[in-house]
Motif scaffolding. Structure first.
Motif, PDB file in Angstrom:
ATOM      1  N   HIS A  43       3.380  -6.053   5.390  1.00 43.38           N
ATOM      2  CA  HIS A  43       2.864  -6.325   6.624  1.00 43.38           C
ATOM      3  C   HIS A  43       1.838  -7.507   6.221  1.00 43.38           C
ATOM      4  O   HIS A  43       0.993  -7.813   7.145  1.00 43.38           O
ATOM      5  N   SER A  44       1.866  -8.287   4.997  1.00 46.79           N
ATOM      6  CA  SER A  44       0.728  -8.927   4.825  1.00 46.79           C
ATOM      7  C   SER A  44       1.206 -10.416   4.814  1.00 46.79           C
ATOM      8  O   SER A  44       2.195 -11.107   5.063  1.00 46.79           O
ATOM      9  N   LYS A  45       0.001 -11.405   4.871  1.00 48.13           N
ATOM     10  CA  LYS A  45       0.195 -12.707   5.211  1.00 48.13           C
ATOM     11  C   LYS A  45      -1.013 -13.391   4.068  1.00 48.13           C
ATOM     12  O   LYS A  45      -1.954 -12.539   4.014  1.00 48.13           O
ATOM     13  N   TYR A  46      -1.010 -14.810   4.348  1.00 48.14           N
ATOM     14  CA  TYR A  46      -2.000 -15.354   3.724  1.00 48.14           C
ATOM     15  C   TYR A  46      -2.716 -16.528   4.735  1.00 48.14           C
ATOM     16  O   TYR A  46      -1.899 -17.382   4.770  1.00 48.14           O
ATOM     17  N   PHE A  47      -4.034 -16.662   4.685  1.00 52.26           N
ATOM     18  CA  PHE A  47      -4.712 -17.732   5.431  1.00 52.26           C
ATOM     19  C   PHE A  47      -5.101 -18.616   4.470  1.00 52.26           C
ATOM     20  O   PHE A  47      -5.839 -18.528   3.388  1.00 52.26           O
ATOM     21  N   GLU A  48      -4.260 -19.859   4.404  1.00 52.05           N
ATOM     22  CA  GLU A  48      -4.885 -20.928   3.410  1.00 52.05           C
ATOM     23  C   GLU A  48      -6.132 -21.617   3.760  1.00 52.05           C
ATOM     24  O   GLU A  48      -5.906 -22.311   4.359  1.00 52.05           O
ATOM     25  N   TRP A  49      -7.240 -21.014   3.246  1.00 53.05           N
ATOM     26  CA  TRP A  49      -8.455 -21.428   3.631  1.00 53.05           C
ATOM     27  C   TRP A  49      -8.909 -22.498   2.641  1.00 53.05           C
ATOM     28  O   TRP A  49      -8.487 -22.515   1.418  1.00 53.05           O
ATOM     29  N   ARG A  50     -10.078 -23.345   2.795  1.00 58.64           N
ATOM     30  CA  ARG A  50     -10.242 -24.492   1.786  1.00 58.64           C
ATOM     31  C   ARG A  50     -10.870 -23.812   0.469  1.00 58.64           C
ATOM     32  O   ARG A  50     -10.897 -24.440  -0.403  1.00 58.64           O
ATOM     33  N   PHE A  51     -11.582 -22.593   0.482  1.00 56.05           N
ATOM     34  CA  PHE A  51     -12.152 -22.190  -0.681  1.00 56.05           C
ATOM     35  C   PHE A  51     -11.068 -21.163  -1.384  1.00 56.05           C
ATOM     36  O   PHE A  51     -11.452 -20.547  -2.561  1.00 56.05           O
ATOM     37  N   GLY A  52      -9.937 -21.078  -0.722  1.00 50.83           N
ATOM     38  CA  GLY A  52      -8.797 -20.169  -1.427  1.00 50.83           C
ATOM     39  C   GLY A  52      -8.005 -19.192  -0.592  1.00 50.83           C
ATOM     40  O   GLY A  52      -8.482 -19.168   0.835  1.00 50.83           O
ATOM     41  N   ASN A  53      -7.029 -18.815  -0.809  1.00 48.55           N
ATOM     42  CA  ASN A  53      -6.297 -18.084   0.091  1.00 48.55           C
ATOM     43  C   ASN A  53      -6.732 -16.686   0.408  1.00 48.55           C
ATOM     44  O   ASN A  53      -7.091 -15.760  -0.393  1.00 48.55           O
ATOM     45  N   ILE A  54      -6.811 -16.328   1.818  1.00 47.19           N
ATOM     46  CA  ILE A  54      -7.208 -15.053   2.219  1.00 47.19           C
ATOM     47  C   ILE A  54      -6.152 -14.186   2.743  1.00 47.19           C
ATOM     48  O   ILE A  54      -5.322 -14.511   3.536  1.00 47.19           O
ATOM     49  N   TYR A  55      -6.076 -12.947   2.163  1.00 47.23           N
ATOM     50  CA  TYR A  55      -4.870 -11.899   2.071  1.00 47.23           C
ATOM     51  C   TYR A  55      -5.504 -11.165   3.531  1.00 47.23           C
ATOM     52  O   TYR A  55      -6.622 -10.854   3.637  1.00 47.23           O
ATOM     53  N   TYR A  56      -4.426 -10.981   4.605  1.00 46.11           N
ATOM     54  CA  TYR A  56      -4.639 -10.169   5.585  1.00 46.11           C
ATOM     55  C   TYR A  56      -3.246  -9.637   6.036  1.00 46.11           C
ATOM     56  O   TYR A  56      -2.085  -9.913   5.493  1.00 46.11           O
ATOM     57  N   THR A  57      -3.626  -8.535   6.982  1.00 46.39           N
ATOM     58  CA  THR A  57      -2.285  -7.846   7.497  1.00 46.39           C
ATOM     59  C   THR A  57      -2.570  -8.074   8.912  1.00 46.39           C
ATOM     60  O   THR A  57      -3.636  -7.920   9.635  1.00 46.39           O
ATOM     61  N   LYS A  58      -1.504  -8.077   9.600  1.00 51.90           N
ATOM     62  CA  LYS A  58      -1.455  -7.696  11.089  1.00 51.90           C
ATOM     63  C   LYS A  58      -0.469  -6.746  11.488  1.00 51.90           C
ATOM     64  O   LYS A  58       0.498  -6.750  11.096  1.00 51.90           O
ATOM     65  N   LYS A  59      -1.041  -5.840  12.429  1.00 51.45           N
ATOM     66  CA  LYS A  59      -0.225  -4.810  13.049  1.00 51.45           C
ATOM     67  C   LYS A  59      -0.436  -4.274  14.497  1.00 51.45           C
ATOM     68  O   LYS A  59      -1.609  -4.605  14.729  1.00 51.45           O
ATOM     69  N   GLY A  60       0.540  -3.889  14.905  1.00 52.45           N
ATOM     70  CA  GLY A  60       0.300  -3.566  16.397  1.00 52.45           C
ATOM     71  C   GLY A  60       0.427  -4.495  17.494  1.00 52.45           C
ATOM     72  O   GLY A  60       0.738  -5.806  17.068  1.00 52.45           O
TER      73      GLY A  60
END
Length: 317
Positions: A43-60
């Motif tokens: 259920h994961s995605k990555y937020f491409e932020w300026r200091f690096g990719n941020i791992y996150y999940t989104k549910k519900g």
């Protein structure tokens, strides 16, 4: 003269060999720590932020709520695994791994409170896209307080789980702290020191001594996940820890706590050291803050007593 030159060459050769050996030891430790692959990419995605990719999940589905983990060695969004599925029944649940933690990128930078203030605000603005409820654990509570102070329009209700003492957060890095950070960040040798600090045995001791109310009920899979996360990223995993332990993430939050008029709820584990006195520190700055105690829990009530923790979420949100 030739004798001195010979000694220098011998010393240089020995240091080179030692460096190569320690480098391979470091790589072996990091690889072995990740054999179980507990930090799955579901259920994961990555937020491409300026200091690096941020791992996150989104549910519900429903009103958004953002879960932000603590900053202990090896902490990650896995910290919320006992409650996020249940919470997703009525909310859109976003769970992040902070920059430098878990499955997110781990750049070799100095991590400060302001780095995470920017990260949290950018994540809400660009990924969630609306005013958001927050649950923050441990030291990350200070990031959320300052982020809300800076960009209040992004935040709705805030729950803080065992937040740090505002008095501790006022402590700024000393010369000794600066030297400690430099030592940990020395290539190869600093990495070895870091691996010794976050050894399997030390992570287990962290759970028994500081995190669990009942040390006989330690979740060994959670313990393994922390150990894995603390070594993920190889030599770059140490930069987050070196900034944390050297107080580079500290900031005085008292003025921000006083100025906030958001609904704020502090939850403390029953046996968290100085828990009641820390709650009183926050209440002194902002008497409107609500508080609750989670029975039979310590630093991670969301893991140790998830049922009662979810009851408090239901009451507050």
């Amino acid at each position: 003269m030739n004798k001195n030159k010979h000694k220098i060459i011998t010393f240089a050769a020995l240091m080179t060999v030692a460096t190569i050996v320690i480098h391979f030891i470091n790589r072996t430790i990091a690889a072995a720590a990740q054999l179980k692959q507990l930090l799955g990419i579901t259920h994961s995605k990555y937020f491409e932020w300026r200091f690096g990719n941020i791992y996150y999940t989104k549910k519900g589905d429903g009103k958004p709520i953002l879960l932000i983990h603590d900053t202990l060695p090896g902490a990650s969004g896995y910290e919320w695994s006992e409650i996020e599925e249940k919470l997703a029944e009525d909310h859109t649940v976003y769970t992040v791994d902070l920059l430098g933690c878990g499955r997110s990128d781990k750049p070799g930078i100095t991590y400060t409170n302001f780095v995470y203030v920017q990260m949290i605000c950018d994540f809400i603005r660009k990924i969630i896209g609306q005013k958001t409820d927050i649950i923050a654990s441990g030291f990350s509570s200070s990031f959320v307080i300052m982020a809300c102070h800076n960009e209040k329009e992004l935040f709705n209700k805030i729950m803080l789980v065992n937040p740090p003492s505002p008095d501790f957060l006022r402590q700024m890095p000393t010369r000794r702290d600066h030297l400690l950070k430099l030592a940990l960040e020395i290539p190869v040798f600093g990495t070895l020191i870091y691996h010794m600090i976050v050894s399997k045995e030390n992570v287990a001791n962290l759970f028994v001594e500081k995190m669990y109310y009942n040390p006989f009920h330690v979740n060994t899979q959670m313990e393994d996940a922390y150990y894995e996360a603390s070594h993920s990223g190889g030599c770059y995993a140490k930069y987050f820890y070196s900034s944390m332990i050297s107080k580079y993430m500290n900031i005085n939050i008292s003025h921000a706590v006083k100025s906030l008029d958001n609904s704020i709820y502090i939850v403390e584990g029953e046996s968290e050291p100085n828990g009641k006195s820390i709650m009183n520190e926050y209440l002194t700055d902002n008497p409107a803050i609500e508080t609750a105690i989670i029975n039979e829990s310590k630093h991670i009530p969301q893991i140790e007593n998830p049922e009662e923790f979810l009851e408090q979420i239901l009451i507050f949100f």
